[in-house]
Design a protein around this motif. Structure first.
Motif, PDB file in Angstrom:
ATOM      1  N   TYR A  60      10.437  -1.556  -0.729  1.00 24.81           N
ATOM      2  CA  TYR A  60       9.569  -0.986  -1.769  1.00 24.81           C
ATOM      3  C   TYR A  60       8.122  -1.420  -1.530  1.00 24.81           C
ATOM      4  O   TYR A  60       7.853  -2.302  -0.720  1.00 24.81           O
ATOM      5  CB  TYR A  60      10.013  -1.404  -3.181  1.00 24.81           C
ATOM      6  CG  TYR A  60      11.464  -1.143  -3.438  1.00 24.81           C
ATOM      7  CD1 TYR A  60      11.939   0.152  -3.621  1.00 24.81           C
ATOM      8  CD2 TYR A  60      12.380  -2.190  -3.464  1.00 24.81           C
ATOM      9  CE1 TYR A  60      13.288   0.394  -3.834  1.00 24.81           C
ATOM     10  CE2 TYR A  60      13.725  -1.962  -3.680  1.00 24.81           C
ATOM     11  CZ  TYR A  60      14.181  -0.663  -3.853  1.00 24.81           C
ATOM     12  OH  TYR A  60      15.513  -0.423  -4.048  1.00 24.81           O
ATOM     13  N   THR A  61       7.232  -0.746  -2.225  1.00 27.84           N
ATOM     14  CA  THR A  61       5.827  -1.097  -2.093  1.00 27.84           C
ATOM     15  C   THR A  61       5.154  -0.865  -3.442  1.00 27.84           C
ATOM     16  O   THR A  61       5.700  -0.164  -4.298  1.00 27.84           O
ATOM     17  CB  THR A  61       5.146  -0.285  -0.975  1.00 27.84           C
ATOM     18  OG1 THR A  61       3.777  -0.664  -0.895  1.00 27.84           O
ATOM     19  CG2 THR A  61       5.254   1.210  -1.201  1.00 27.84           C
TER      20      THR A  61
ATOM     21  N   GLY B  89       0.832  -1.210   0.000  1.00 25.52           N
ATOM     22  CA  GLY B  89       0.000   0.000   0.000  1.00 25.52           C
ATOM     23  C   GLY B  89       0.861   1.252   0.000  1.00 25.52           C
ATOM     24  O   GLY B  89       2.023   1.216  -0.396  1.00 25.52           O
ATOM     25  N   GLY B  90       0.309   2.373   0.437  1.00 25.61           N
ATOM     26  CA  GLY B  90       1.085   3.607   0.506  1.00 25.61           C
ATOM     27  C   GLY B  90       2.197   3.465   1.526  1.00 25.61           C
ATOM     28  O   GLY B  90       2.016   2.820   2.563  1.00 25.61           O
ATOM     29  N   ASP B  91       3.358   4.020   1.250  1.00 30.16           N
ATOM     30  CA  ASP B  91       4.441   3.895   2.231  1.00 30.16           C
ATOM     31  C   ASP B  91       4.171   4.833   3.405  1.00 30.16           C
ATOM     32  O   ASP B  91       3.489   5.842   3.274  1.00 30.16           O
ATOM     33  CB  ASP B  91       5.803   4.188   1.604  1.00 30.16           C
ATOM     34  CG  ASP B  91       5.893   5.579   1.018  1.00 30.16           C
ATOM     35  OD1 ASP B  91       4.879   6.063   0.482  1.00 30.16           O
ATOM     36  OD2 ASP B  91       6.971   6.190   1.086  1.00 30.16           O
TER      37      ASP B  91
ATOM     38  N   HIS C   7       2.833  15.182  -1.347  1.00 29.10           N
ATOM     39  CA  HIS C   7       3.573  13.983  -0.975  1.00 29.10           C
ATOM     40  C   HIS C   7       4.714  14.200  -0.002  1.00 29.10           C
ATOM     41  O   HIS C   7       5.320  13.229   0.443  1.00 29.10           O
ATOM     42  CB  HIS C   7       4.057  13.273  -2.235  1.00 29.10           C
ATOM     43  CG  HIS C   7       2.933  12.581  -2.941  1.00 29.10           C
ATOM     44  ND1 HIS C   7       2.018  13.267  -3.713  1.00 29.10           N
ATOM     45  CD2 HIS C   7       2.526  11.300  -2.928  1.00 29.10           C
ATOM     46  CE1 HIS C   7       1.126  12.421  -4.190  1.00 29.10           C
ATOM     47  NE2 HIS C   7       1.396  11.225  -3.726  1.00 29.10           N
TER      48      HIS C   7
ATOM     49  N   GLY D 231      10.281   6.187   3.918  1.00 30.67           N
ATOM     50  CA  GLY D 231      10.060   5.219   2.844  1.00 30.67           C
ATOM     51  C   GLY D 231      10.209   3.791   3.326  1.00 30.67           C
ATOM     52  O   GLY D 231      10.145   3.521   4.527  1.00 30.67           O
ATOM     53  N   THR D 232      10.368   2.866   2.405  1.00 28.79           N
ATOM     54  CA  THR D 232      10.561   1.467   2.780  1.00 28.79           C
ATOM     55  C   THR D 232      11.617   0.820   1.899  1.00 28.79           C
ATOM     56  O   THR D 232      11.532   0.893   0.669  1.00 28.79           O
ATOM     57  CB  THR D 232       9.252   0.653   2.691  1.00 28.79           C
ATOM     58  OG1 THR D 232       9.588  -0.741   2.632  1.00 28.79           O
ATOM     59  CG2 THR D 232       8.422   1.007   1.475  1.00 28.79           C
TER      60      THR D 232
ATOM     61  N   ARG E 172       4.401  12.112   3.075  1.00 30.40           N
ATOM     62  CA  ARG E 172       4.665  10.668   3.101  1.00 30.40           C
ATOM     63  C   ARG E 172       6.104  10.354   3.513  1.00 30.40           C
ATOM     64  O   ARG E 172       6.394   9.238   3.920  1.00 30.40           O
ATOM     65  CB  ARG E 172       4.461  10.065   1.710  1.00 30.40           C
ATOM     66  CG  ARG E 172       3.045   9.970   1.284  1.00 30.40           C
ATOM     67  CD  ARG E 172       2.822   8.704   0.457  1.00 30.40           C
ATOM     68  NE  ARG E 172       1.409   8.498   0.285  1.00 30.40           N
ATOM     69  CZ  ARG E 172       0.645   7.870   1.191  1.00 30.40           C
ATOM     70  NH1 ARG E 172       1.170   7.354   2.266  1.00 30.40           N
ATOM     71  NH2 ARG E 172      -0.642   7.753   0.995  1.00 30.40           N
ATOM     72  N   GLY E 173       7.010  11.333   3.349  1.00 25.04           N
ATOM     73  CA  GLY E 173       8.426  11.020   3.515  1.00 25.04           C
ATOM     74  C   GLY E 173       9.011  11.586   4.788  1.00 25.04           C
ATOM     75  O   GLY E 173       8.305  11.984   5.703  1.00 25.04           O
TER      76      GLY E 173
ATOM     77  N   ARG F  32       8.330  -5.024  -3.055  1.00 22.19           N
ATOM     78  CA  ARG F  32       7.168  -4.480  -3.778  1.00 22.19           C
ATOM     79  C   ARG F  32       5.856  -5.154  -3.387  1.00 22.19           C
ATOM     80  O   ARG F  32       5.012  -5.430  -4.231  1.00 22.19           O
ATOM     81  CB  ARG F  32       7.392  -4.564  -5.285  1.00 22.19           C
ATOM     82  CG  ARG F  32       8.531  -3.619  -5.767  1.00 22.19           C
ATOM     83  CD  ARG F  32       8.780  -3.748  -7.242  1.00 22.19           C
ATOM     84  NE  ARG F  32       9.167  -5.102  -7.576  1.00 22.19           N
ATOM     85  CZ  ARG F  32       8.470  -5.953  -8.307  1.00 22.19           C
ATOM     86  NH1 ARG F  32       7.292  -5.583  -8.798  1.00 22.19           N
ATOM     87  NH2 ARG F  32       8.904  -7.163  -8.542  1.00 22.19           N
TER      88      ARG F  32
ATOM     89  N   ARG G  77       1.027  -1.342  -5.614  1.00 18.91           N
ATOM     90  CA  ARG G  77      -0.344  -1.856  -5.618  1.00 18.91           C
ATOM     91  C   ARG G  77      -0.304  -3.135  -6.469  1.00 18.91           C
ATOM     92  O   ARG G  77       0.517  -3.264  -7.366  1.00 18.91           O
ATOM     93  CB  ARG G  77      -1.318  -0.862  -6.265  1.00 18.91           C
ATOM     94  CG  ARG G  77      -1.195   0.567  -5.798  1.00 18.91           C
ATOM     95  CD  ARG G  77      -2.096   0.892  -4.620  1.00 18.91           C
ATOM     96  NE  ARG G  77      -1.695   2.183  -4.050  1.00 18.91           N
ATOM     97  CZ  ARG G  77      -2.116   2.627  -2.884  1.00 18.91           C
ATOM     98  NH1 ARG G  77      -2.924   1.911  -2.122  1.00 18.91           N
ATOM     99  NH2 ARG G  77      -1.707   3.787  -2.411  1.00 18.91           N
TER     100      ARG G  77
END
Lengths: 324, 324, 324, 324
Positions: free
Chosen positions: D74-75, D15-17, D254, D70-71, D257-258, D44, D77
């Protein structure tokens, strides 16, 4: 131009780490690859050079590092490389690896090593990188702006509590022989006094000024001290003994070395890293890539070693005027 | 020196606010008091001048403001002051208050007003203060470094999520007619492309570059756009339509105007504010206090109006090379 | 409800300052005015109470302070108020000014003073505000989250340089009798060991763990020490002597007290400040406004004095597991 | 205990990070290794699960990531995993790799996928990770605190320029169906009005309140809008049209998100990541690792899906009271 084309260059970071080194290494790698060169990363400075701690640096090896503090190539001190045998061995390592040019991020000591490799026949370019900002013959050193930024953010925080408590705070910042961080942070932090190694001072004058300030209604004071000028703890004790003011001391320490590099340091490191590769390609060697009055220049190491950056007289006087 | 001694000066901030204005006002007040002058703060720029919104500024009025964004004197646009009647009225206000010199923090428009007051007989000195960095004939404008710093901190954050999601991000930064913020933030933020008003571009080239990057294994890309070059939203839509890449747009907006000023901006503002007072005292008028190659200089407004700051060709090329 | 309506309340901040106090004072003032009460600000804690250092607080007195560190009401220690005569005098001051209720931001010592005023007949409500987070009987104290945030930002910076240099860093954080900051900052900063006053430790175990880490390939280590558990400098010396590892020490000091409060602290302070006024209006007195499991509660001071916040066993074990 | 011992677990982010995911992954890896388990990172999200994008995660794979936004996994959908065939294939991938347990960082959608794998026989534990904070049945979601922190830092900057210019600013923050970020950021940022999707509002009331404020002397106002409640641009236009106030709009986008995760998010992620591994070892499956009233609990996914987090009535009222 009659210059022998170069095919492979090395890059290393040496001495104390400085924020922006990663941005600089990135610029070296990307510029070199842009021009068709191969790049080898040498880890842990000259120590890694002697150990042969090399790794190829493709484009992706410098992805997402422009914003990181520290250095992805690591750094270390290396006594052995200060000997002639060490330098000879380092030269041989580069020869064996086919590395014809070398970009060295560091300070004065690192440049002396680079000078030796230059004399042995490697094209070497230095890039001035030290938070102390004490390498002369250029506008600024990579890492200095970030270190000052870190120092003033700490001073701003301390100002909050100083204001609340009506106290005197002494803040010791880095700078063993150079007062650049202290002077810039003191000016930008609004300090009442700034003590730096380059300018003689008397603690009784500091105390007299504090007392004049209090007499005029000042509720709190901030004194910034370069570690090379005095120990913060001793300055604090002196002030407390001679004024009775409640005085607290903070030694900022190694936080000043880290953190995401500032925009100024990233742009400077990017420019100098790219320029260092171009100089290598043009056959320049034994020189520092730097800016003077904003323009890119190559300064021979010999000239760098002879020069010295003194705190500007104007800034010292300004600190005095603004702290009335 | 034969210069008429001055006893009272005014200070105002005008146009868009810029981080560092408070540090500059503080320097004006402290330097003036240091030299025995009286200082009057004029609120809301030329609007407050016409309204007589004056207040005395003792030392304590500028305590603990060096680290604050915005301007403690407020700022405003003022249409009336662009007319001859307005300027005459402003001059009269200053006369009535016994204000002989005036320091104006602002940009080009503010300096035109200052020029008029100079012609009417007030000693006026301008201090270049605008995040756009578009005032020429000097090294840098107050507020620019902080704005770039704010922009790269936002880009760093977006980079985290960009890396996680393997997306393309378009970031629109301020700069209606000048690309300085975009260029510096793009370089320091490691952007793949930077679009600025001063350099013609084709979106198809941006797309082609993005596609080359992806073909070479790039997982995410950042495009920085100056608001004067293109609308971020339109750039994002174009990219998405022509590549199919998942693309997100952020318009940084007014966050770029605020925040604690950077050390660079605080030191610059402190130097220029202090110097502006000294120029006033020396009888200089109709000029901008600025630095050129790091040195303090007074530049006649006429020269300022004729000059223009263009993004350095070197930086544009560097952005291109480093984004391969 | 039969509760005597209150018309005027006082507010003061006492003891060490904590980020979020301003947000709390703002909430007190705005909530009181919302309900038609008059508010008086008492400066410098109980010292200002005895001096009658009062000022009315209209809405605009708390404009633009929610984001500021420190306290706009100043704070101070006050020995005199610890005596019965002092407390009686303080009570009289409040009576003379018509102040029927009092909101006190501070820690344990401040609440003891508030308890005395309560016994003398003033409606007093305490609000737990100390970066040490050592006031029990509630979820959290105002200022703690910001102090931990400041500490981890410093640790993050030191991590950059630790990684570059392959060194051991010892970081001393605040906490004379409580290890909450050290434990949270150690966990969030990814420390190898955390030393706190509440848990016995042996430096030889710290050293053994460091050596196990190095044997497994760890290049650098971070040790977080609460000032009440050990002197950072001594821990650093011990490590260096017993391992030979290059070890550096940083004492974070008073930066941990300042800075813009975190969102957590601003929301908590806003809730508790508003709730304190409501409690006063309801006739509650001699109690602390706090949250327990997220809900607003009034805890009698006596219960607060008997309670103690111990570092959670779970967090101590977690720190151990995550640092393998 | 009769529970089948587990030897190998997988971990993915989906999903969203959300800032803190890296700290959570680190905790999973370190706790698993501490207990002798093997850990596999699945990149992912469910897309990588279907592609078999696996890699072993030794201790050093999570070095120096606790502080990164972040991750590192990775991520993405993944539509295919929403079908029965996709879920069956995912299950098979795990079986083939010998992965018996799976820890999933994400939100509601990610948990539905985890529920399916649980039904197919994989021990799955979810960890609530979304800046929107809309997963119920727990105290808080990983990433929320950092997102609010980022939002208030932006609001603080805008406040500087708002104060200088005497303008109205509209700030749109994230939250399509949940107003948690807007409510917390509005409270902590000192907003005059907060518009969230969960509470009906009328723009004419917002305007009336703005006008009351101005009538009482307010010079500037800040309105925080959740993207799910209204478009910032439209709110800005409405205000300008109905008041004539100079109004500016910023859409934070955005950046929220970070960024480096806050201490709160790092500690929460560390606790939940470690606890998720322990639950897996104990044989728990089909449940979310979470905190309730500060205590670690396992909440069955079915209960999570039925629950909903509503903005607290108390906070909505508080925002109203504090903005008079």
């Amino acid at each position: 131009m009659g210059v022998m084309a170069i095919r492979k260059i090395g890059v290393l970071t040496s001495g104390g780490d400085a924020p922006g080194m990663n941005a600089g290494v990135r610029a070296v790698v990307r510029t070199a690859i842009y021009h068709g060169l191969e790049v080898v990363g040498i880890r842990r400075g000259y120590a890694g050079l002697l150990d042969g701690d090399f790794r190829p640096m493709p484009l992706e090896s410098v992805g997402d590092i422009i914003q990181r503090g520290g250095t992805c190539l690591y750094t270390a001190r290396c006594l052995e490389f200060m000997t002639e045998e060490g330098q000879q061995r380092g030269y041989q390592r580069l020869q064996d690896a086919g590395i014809e040019g070398l970009v060295v991020f560091g300070g004065d000591g690192s440049f002396h090593g680079a000078q030796k490799l230059h004399e042995l026949g490697i094209r070497t370019i230095g890039v001035p990188s030290t938070i102390d900002n004490d390498i002369g013959a250029c506008d600024a050193n990579i890492g200095f702006d970030t270190a000052v930024q870190t120092a003033i953010q700490a001073i701003d925080k301390i100002r909050d509590t100083a204001t609340s408590h009506e106290r005197t705070y002494v803040i010791e910042v880095m700078g063993r022989s150079a007062g650049h961080i202290a002077l810039a942070a003191g000016l930008a932090g609004g300090a009442e006094s700034v003590l730096i190694p380059e300018v003689p001072y008397k603690l009784e004058d500091v105390v007299a000024k504090l007392q004049r300030g209090v007499a005029r209604g000042k509720k709190h004071s901030i004194i910034v001290v370069a570690e090379g000028a005095a120990h913060g703890v001793e300055v604090g004790r002196y002030i407390e003994e001679h004024t009775g003011f409640d005085t607290r001391v903070t030694v900022l320490g190694h936080v000043q070395r880290g953190g995401a590099p500032s925009a100024v340091d990233r742009v400077l490191a990017s420019r100098l890293g790219a320029y260092a590769v171009e100089l290598c390609m043009q056959g320049v060697s034994g020189a520092m890539a730097a800016t003077q009055n904003g323009e890119l220049v190559a300064v021979p190491f010999d000239e760098v070693f002879r020069s010295e950056r003194k705190p500007a007289q104007e800034l010292c006087e300004l600190a005095e005027i603004l702290s009335i």
